[in-house]
Design a protein around this motif. Sequence first.
Motif, PDB file in Angstrom:
ATOM      1  N   TYR A 245      38.908  37.534  46.388  1.00  0.00           N
ATOM      2  CA  TYR A 245      39.450  36.673  45.342  1.00  0.00           C
ATOM      3  C   TYR A 245      38.640  36.772  44.043  1.00  0.00           C
ATOM      4  O   TYR A 245      38.621  35.823  43.253  1.00  0.00           O
ATOM      5  N   LEU A 246      37.993  37.908  43.799  1.00  0.00           N
ATOM      6  CA  LEU A 246      37.164  38.044  42.604  1.00  0.00           C
ATOM      7  C   LEU A 246      37.973  37.794  41.330  1.00  0.00           C
ATOM      8  O   LEU A 246      37.518  37.108  40.409  1.00  0.00           O
ATOM      9  N   PHE A 247      39.174  38.358  41.262  1.00  0.00           N
ATOM     10  CA  PHE A 247      40.024  38.181  40.087  1.00  0.00           C
ATOM     11  C   PHE A 247      40.292  36.694  39.849  1.00  0.00           C
ATOM     12  O   PHE A 247      40.150  36.188  38.729  1.00  0.00           O
ATOM     13  N   PHE A 248      40.656  35.967  40.899  1.00  0.00           N
ATOM     14  CA  PHE A 248      40.954  34.543  40.767  1.00  0.00           C
ATOM     15  C   PHE A 248      39.681  33.727  40.534  1.00  0.00           C
ATOM     16  O   PHE A 248      39.702  32.722  39.821  1.00  0.00           O
ATOM     17  N   PHE A 249      38.554  34.135  41.140  1.00  0.00           N
ATOM     18  CA  PHE A 249      37.279  33.441  40.938  1.00  0.00           C
ATOM     19  C   PHE A 249      36.874  33.486  39.460  1.00  0.00           C
ATOM     20  O   PHE A 249      36.445  32.488  38.884  1.00  0.00           O
ATOM     21  N   LEU A 250      37.018  34.669  38.854  1.00  0.00           N
ATOM     22  CA  LEU A 250      36.663  34.800  37.440  1.00  0.00           C
ATOM     23  C   LEU A 250      37.571  33.947  36.557  1.00  0.00           C
ATOM     24  O   LEU A 250      37.126  33.404  35.545  1.00  0.00           O
ATOM     25  N   ASP A 258      40.319  36.454  30.215  1.00  0.00           N
ATOM     26  CA  ASP A 258      40.877  37.764  30.580  1.00  0.00           C
ATOM     27  C   ASP A 258      40.165  38.276  31.830  1.00  0.00           C
ATOM     28  O   ASP A 258      39.258  39.097  31.746  1.00  0.00           O
ATOM     29  N   PRO A 259      40.539  37.770  33.012  1.00  0.00           N
ATOM     30  CA  PRO A 259      39.831  38.173  34.234  1.00  0.00           C
ATOM     31  C   PRO A 259      39.970  39.653  34.565  1.00  0.00           C
ATOM     32  O   PRO A 259      39.088  40.215  35.196  1.00  0.00           O
ATOM     33  N   ALA A 260      41.056  40.297  34.128  1.00  0.00           N
ATOM     34  CA  ALA A 260      41.208  41.731  34.388  1.00  0.00           C
ATOM     35  C   ALA A 260      40.107  42.528  33.695  1.00  0.00           C
ATOM     36  O   ALA A 260      39.507  43.425  34.282  1.00  0.00           O
ATOM     37  N   SER A 261      39.821  42.173  32.448  1.00  0.00           N
ATOM     38  CA  SER A 261      38.725  42.845  31.745  1.00  0.00           C
ATOM     39  C   SER A 261      37.378  42.492  32.375  1.00  0.00           C
ATOM     40  O   SER A 261      36.460  43.320  32.416  1.00  0.00           O
ATOM     41  N   GLY A 262      37.266  41.252  32.879  1.00  0.00           N
ATOM     42  CA  GLY A 262      36.042  40.867  33.574  1.00  0.00           C
ATOM     43  C   GLY A 262      35.811  41.702  34.807  1.00  0.00           C
ATOM     44  O   GLY A 262      34.680  42.139  35.078  1.00  0.00           O
ATOM     45  N   VAL A 263      36.882  41.964  35.568  1.00  0.00           N
ATOM     46  CA  VAL A 263      36.770  42.831  36.740  1.00  0.00           C
ATOM     47  C   VAL A 263      36.322  44.223  36.320  1.00  0.00           C
ATOM     48  O   VAL A 263      35.476  44.858  36.978  1.00  0.00           O
ATOM     49  N   LEU A 264      36.869  44.734  35.220  1.00  0.00           N
ATOM     50  CA  LEU A 264      36.494  46.072  34.748  1.00  0.00           C
ATOM     51  C   LEU A 264      35.019  46.121  34.364  1.00  0.00           C
ATOM     52  O   LEU A 264      34.309  47.072  34.719  1.00  0.00           O
ATOM     53  N   VAL A 265      34.546  45.103  33.653  1.00  0.00           N
ATOM     54  CA  VAL A 265      33.130  45.074  33.258  1.00  0.00           C
ATOM     55  C   VAL A 265      32.229  44.999  34.489  1.00  0.00           C
ATOM     56  O   VAL A 265      31.234  45.734  34.592  1.00  0.00           O
ATOM     57  N   LEU A 266      32.568  44.121  35.429  1.00  0.00           N
ATOM     58  CA  LEU A 266      31.760  44.000  36.641  1.00  0.00           C
ATOM     59  C   LEU A 266      31.789  45.286  37.464  1.00  0.00           C
ATOM     60  O   LEU A 266      30.781  45.677  38.052  1.00  0.00           O
ATOM     61  N   THR A 267      32.934  45.942  37.493  1.00  0.00           N
ATOM     62  CA  THR A 267      33.035  47.207  38.214  1.00  0.00           C
ATOM     63  C   THR A 267      32.133  48.253  37.591  1.00  0.00           C
ATOM     64  O   THR A 267      31.476  49.032  38.293  1.00  0.00           O
ATOM     65  N   ALA A 305      23.328  39.046  47.212  1.00  0.00           N
ATOM     66  CA  ALA A 305      24.265  38.987  46.089  1.00  0.00           C
ATOM     67  C   ALA A 305      25.317  37.910  46.322  1.00  0.00           C
ATOM     68  O   ALA A 305      25.692  37.176  45.387  1.00  0.00           O
ATOM     69  N   ALA A 306      25.802  37.807  47.555  1.00  0.00           N
ATOM     70  CA  ALA A 306      26.807  36.781  47.868  1.00  0.00           C
ATOM     71  C   ALA A 306      26.229  35.379  47.690  1.00  0.00           C
ATOM     72  O   ALA A 306      26.902  34.471  47.162  1.00  0.00           O
ATOM     73  N   VAL A 307      24.992  35.179  48.129  1.00  0.00           N
ATOM     74  CA  VAL A 307      24.336  33.874  47.945  1.00  0.00           C
ATOM     75  C   VAL A 307      24.203  33.550  46.454  1.00  0.00           C
ATOM     76  O   VAL A 307      24.437  32.410  46.020  1.00  0.00           O
ATOM     77  N   LEU A 308      23.864  34.557  45.679  1.00  0.00           N
ATOM     78  CA  LEU A 308      23.685  34.351  44.238  1.00  0.00           C
ATOM     79  C   LEU A 308      24.981  33.879  43.573  1.00  0.00           C
ATOM     80  O   LEU A 308      24.978  32.964  42.738  1.00  0.00           O
ATOM     81  N   ILE A 309      26.102  34.482  43.948  1.00  0.00           N
ATOM     82  CA  ILE A 309      27.384  34.052  43.383  1.00  0.00           C
ATOM     83  C   ILE A 309      27.673  32.600  43.767  1.00  0.00           C
ATOM     84  O   ILE A 309      28.196  31.818  42.966  1.00  0.00           O
ATOM     85  N   SER A 310      27.323  32.237  44.991  1.00  0.00           N
ATOM     86  CA  SER A 310      27.580  30.879  45.461  1.00  0.00           C
ATOM     87  C   SER A 310      26.808  29.832  44.675  1.00  0.00           C
ATOM     88  O   SER A 310      27.351  28.785  44.303  1.00  0.00           O
ATOM     89  N   TRP A 315      29.180  33.374  34.434  1.00  0.00           N
ATOM     90  CA  TRP A 315      29.300  34.801  34.136  1.00  0.00           C
ATOM     91  C   TRP A 315      27.971  35.530  34.301  1.00  0.00           C
ATOM     92  O   TRP A 315      27.911  36.607  34.890  1.00  0.00           O
ATOM     93  N   ALA A 316      26.870  34.949  33.814  1.00  0.00           N
ATOM     94  CA  ALA A 316      25.563  35.601  33.935  1.00  0.00           C
ATOM     95  C   ALA A 316      25.190  35.800  35.401  1.00  0.00           C
ATOM     96  O   ALA A 316      24.668  36.853  35.791  1.00  0.00           O
ATOM     97  N   GLY A 317      25.459  34.793  36.236  1.00  0.00           N
ATOM     98  CA  GLY A 317      25.152  34.919  37.652  1.00  0.00           C
ATOM     99  C   GLY A 317      25.972  35.989  38.330  1.00  0.00           C
ATOM    100  O   GLY A 317      25.473  36.739  39.179  1.00  0.00           O
ATOM    101  N   VAL A 318      27.245  36.076  37.960  1.00  0.00           N
ATOM    102  CA  VAL A 318      28.104  37.097  38.553  1.00  0.00           C
ATOM    103  C   VAL A 318      27.648  38.491  38.140  1.00  0.00           C
ATOM    104  O   VAL A 318      27.686  39.436  38.938  1.00  0.00           O
TER     105      VAL A 318
END
Length: 407
Positions: A245-250, A258-267, A305-310, A315-318
């Motif tokens: 659910y990364l897209f929806f989480f963002l 713009d979560p699609a661009s966020g996914v691209l940056v994170l990728t 990494a999963a704990v960090l997101i939690s 955005w900085a944490g992700v």
Amino acid sequence: MTSRTLADPTQPVTAGWVVRFSLAWIGLYAGLFGPLEVLLPQQIAQLAPADKEATLALVLGAGAACSLVANPLFGALSDRTRSRFGRRRPWIALGFAGGAVAIALLAAAPTVPFVVLGWCAVQTLLNAPFAALSAAVPDEVPAAQRGTAAGYLGLAFVVGIGAGAGLAVLGGATATGYLLCALVALLCSLPYILLGRHTPYRPDTWRWGEFLRGFWINPVRHPDFGWGFLTRFLVNLGNAVVLLYLFFFLSDVVGLADPASGVLVLTAIYSVAMLGSVVVAGPLSDRLARRRVFVTGGALVMAAAAVLISVWPVWAGVVVAAVALGIGFGAYSAVDFALLTQVLPAARDRGKDLGVLNIASSLPQVLAPVIAAPIVTGLGGYAALYLVAAAIEVTGAVLVYRIRSVR
């Protein structure tokens, strides 16, 4: 009969082979991850905006269920294929051609049921080259070079998912993104299909009973294979829960417009981090003749990494988590595949046995929505979801040391 196909390879693969092999995997990953990361969520958000999480889970779960069957089946069929082009290449060619057509058809899917059918077709057809290309490693690469080969496979994964996400976003319209992913997948497969060296092989006489029974590999008789399956399953399950659910989480938690661009940056960030670890871990595991420490260490970093997101859902944490996830998954994936090629029960069944092991990567895609959907909607939300993912990955990391025949 014994042939060069069944004998353990001793001659190192050439740079040309590595390039062709890597390109094929780049195309395969672009065809799978462009839709998975961006295009399917976009399409589902347009077709079913009021129930997008459950609908996306249905689509991804159905596709993953198809891959559960398709991967070991195509692997077993490639083991038994009689062809002057070798036993792997026909399935690679047919799978890429059919998969590209199925991706293109997804672009025109008018309703959710058509999306489900289209994604099932993509997952089924692209699992033919997935199985055959996986089996090409123990077919053609000496054991002492497999960490390096798996490192290049990991590099192809980085480039492939980056290319897929880039094509999906840069294409603009969802339909254009699908068509670009289909075209790139097909073009990247051609060098391996047309220029590869493939040894003809004459398999044993076909027996349906033996063929069907072969899909059960007794973990008591082959304990390292069993532990390899379980640890791969657990680590990939944790990773699937994180990414589902990364897209929806963002969009819903981080608040990106713009979560699609966020996914691209994170990728992109994830890919650079993974690139750094994958090119080091694979060759280093060959040099040290050790696999388990890299697999365990990589999985533990993924859990962190999963704990960090939690605990840091901004955005900085992700972004920081994406760096850690890339480093961890790079080390894990570069060496896990090499480790598993060394616990296969029989040389003549490499494709089928690796297909069974690949179930451990596909099954989490089916189970992740079952685990994630109730947690996100009522049992703690995204914070709890990522802590559950971390616990699953830690369990898999610890159990790697139950594998005894590989150091």
